[in-house]
Design an enzyme around this catalytic site. Structure first.
Site, short mmCIF file in Angstrom:
data_model
loop_
_atom_site.label_atom_id
_atom_site.label_comp_id
_atom_site.label_asym_id
_atom_site.label_seq_id
_atom_site.Cartn_x
_atom_site.Cartn_y
_atom_site.Cartn_z
CB CYS A 1 8.13 2.58 -23.68
SG CYS A 1 7.49 1.94 -22.11
CB SER B 1 -0.94 0.00 1.22
OG SER B 1 -1.80 -1.12 1.19
CG HIS C 1 0.40 2.05 8.27
ND1 HIS C 1 -0.89 2.21 7.83
CD2 HIS C 1 0.95 1.08 7.47
CE1 HIS C 1 -1.13 1.37 6.83
NE2 HIS C 1 -0.03 0.68 6.59
CB ILE D 1 8.49 -7.94 8.39
CG1 ILE D 1 9.65 -8.45 9.25
CG2 ILE D 1 8.44 -6.42 8.43
CD1 ILE D 1 9.55 -8.11 10.73
CB CYS E 1 8.21 5.68 -21.01
SG CYS E 1 6.60 5.48 -20.20
#
Length: 484
Positions: free
Chosen positions: A441, A47, A51, A336, A401
């Protein structure tokens, strides 16, 4: 057989942060990973949230290291030239029960030492974040939360560690470990190395590594999280928007990225296969329902990619950062899961402490350099900076790109820094991360990798292993008679 003071197994954000932190000491260190690049596990698909620390149970290592890691992030990102924005987060409640849960989260945050939190009404929360649904009745605002880029942090830690003397062995799966009187012998790939201490930072495979020394004190269970990424044309929230958490995690969120996109996710599905990063066919429906509850204006048609990552859920319910009871010379940095990205700098400190407890002599070296610079980014340059860059290196004048405005100069630099796969270039430059997802690309990126790394184009993979991009070359002549 090469001899080291510390061998770190696992080149995700945890292992790379540990390597970077330990490189300040006069130690001979090696960082080992089975994959062909760093950040190939959970560190490339999570994510990207730093935090605040209110949702970790009080008294746990997760709680302690989350808050400490959050406090260290500004310094680490400044030194490593990694993007980081303290945008703050809102946990939204949509009914009285969820509102009560927010109060518990607030109280837990106070116990954990989380700074700058406040309880808001729905109206107050929408004043801070207009995209928040009018159905939200309350929210917990955590000002210290932020966003970063997990794979950029991992790559930066690895580059800085190598610059400070750490050796990097990629594409070397650990096959066995033998404890000997004066060292531990590790078979990695086709060679053996010897180390006085081992740091087990192998992510979802940390329990497999532990069992190599007959340590079965914990189990790692993979939990899949799926995401939807939206094009940069999609309006994005200013803050990270969480649903009230459940037993399976922090819940689905809608969040901005440091690169200007917005994403929704993750789901939370327990799986058995530690290699299963497939995306479920029902992903869009599940995430759409939850994301639209918090942000009803989100346009799902602007989705450009769906992807999934696996979280390392520990059977202990907490981070496992301790020496093994079977052989204290192995330090586990295992289990973890979230908030692992946030905690990484603090986990590195904790591993240092555990190594000292085992008697490893650790003296700081005067020449440690904490700084690392990112590849200069053409798309963020001013017009004058672009003119100077092109004058110094004409390859900055060739855009490869178009979606992300990435130049040949950036891709060349990425290859010189170690990228050998299409995804390796993508994570270092964003080439292929735009709306077309590399449709235009990728062939040019492959040509540049082949040229700069001096390898055949048909050997180039997307992400290592057998993910070859082409089957081979055809032979013939074009209409002008030239060989092709």
């Amino acid at each position: 057989m090469r001899n080291y003071d510390v061998a770190i197994i696992g080149a995700g954000v945890t292992g790379c942060a540990v390597a970077r932190h330990l490189s300040r000491f006069r130690l001979k260190i090696v960082l080992i990973d089975a994959a062909e690049d760093v950040a190939m596990g959970a560190s490339r698909a999570n994510s990207a949230i730093v935090h605040a620390g209110y949702d970790c149970p009080a008294g746990t290592l997760m709680a302690k290291l989350n808050v400490r890691g959050n406090a260290l992030y500004s310094q680490w990102c400044e030194e490593l030239d990694v993007p980081f924005q303290r945008v703050g987060s809102l946990v939204a409640a949509f009914n009285p029960d969820e509102k009560l849960e927010l109060r518990w989260l607030y109280e837990r945050g106070l116990q954990n030492g989380v700074p700058d939190m406040e309880m808001l009404t729905g109206e107050q929360a929408r004043a801070l974040e207009p995209m928040l649904s009018p159905k939200a009745v309350a929210a917990l605002h955590a000002k210290s939360a932020g966003i970063t880029c997990p794979y950029e942090m991992t790559i930066a830690c690895a580059e800085n560690a190598v610059a400070n003397g750490v050796e990097l062995l990629l594409g070397r799966p650990v096959k066995w470990i033998v404890s000997e009187p004066n060292s531990m012998v590790v078979r990695c790939g086709d060679e053996c190395i010897s180390a006085k201490r081992i740091v087990n930072a192998a992510g979802i495979h940390a329990d497999d590594v532990a069992r190599m020394i007959e340590d079965d004190s914990f189990e790692i269970r993979p939990r899949k999280g799926e995401y939807m990424l939206f094009d940069r044309t999609e309006r994005r929230p200013e803050k990270v928007l969480f649903h009230t958490p459940t037993k399976l995690g922090k819940g689905v969120l809608v969040a901005p990225t440091v690169d200007g996109n917005v994403f929704a996710g993750p789901t939370a599905v327990n799986v058995n296969d530690k290699e299963d990063t497939s995306v479920d066919a029902n992903l869009a429906e599940v995430l759409a329902t939850l994301a639209l509850e918090a942000t009803p204006t989100l346009n799902l048609r602007n989705t450009i990619r769906a992807f999934a990552g696996l979280r390392a859920q520990p059977s202990t319910g907490d981070f496992i950062i301790t020496s093994s009871e079977k052989d204290a010379r192995m330090i586990h940095a295992a289990g973890i899961c979230s908030p692992g990205l946030t905690s990484a700098p603090a986990i590195a400190e904790q591993v240092e402490e555990e190594l000292r407890i085992t008697g490893l002599v650790m003296n700081e070296k005067a020449q440690f350099n904490p700084y690392r610079k990112h590849i200069p980014v053409f798309r963020t340059m001013t017009a004058e900076e672009r003119r100077r860059a092109i004058a110094e290196n004409p390859l900055y004048g060739r855009v490869i790109c178009r979606c992300e405005n990435v130049t040949e100069a950036e891709i060349v630099e990425a290859v010189h820094r170690g990228a050998r796969t299409v995804d390796g270039v993508k994570r270092r430059t964003r080439a292929g991360m735009g709306r077309c997802q590399g449709g235009f690309c990728t062939p040019r990126v492959m040509e540049i990798i082949a040229r700069e790394a001096e390898i055949p184009e048909e050997t180039i993979t997307k992400s290592g292993g057998n993910s070859y991009m082409v089957a081979g070359r055809t032979r013939g002549r074009c209409e002008h008679g030239q060989a092709v």
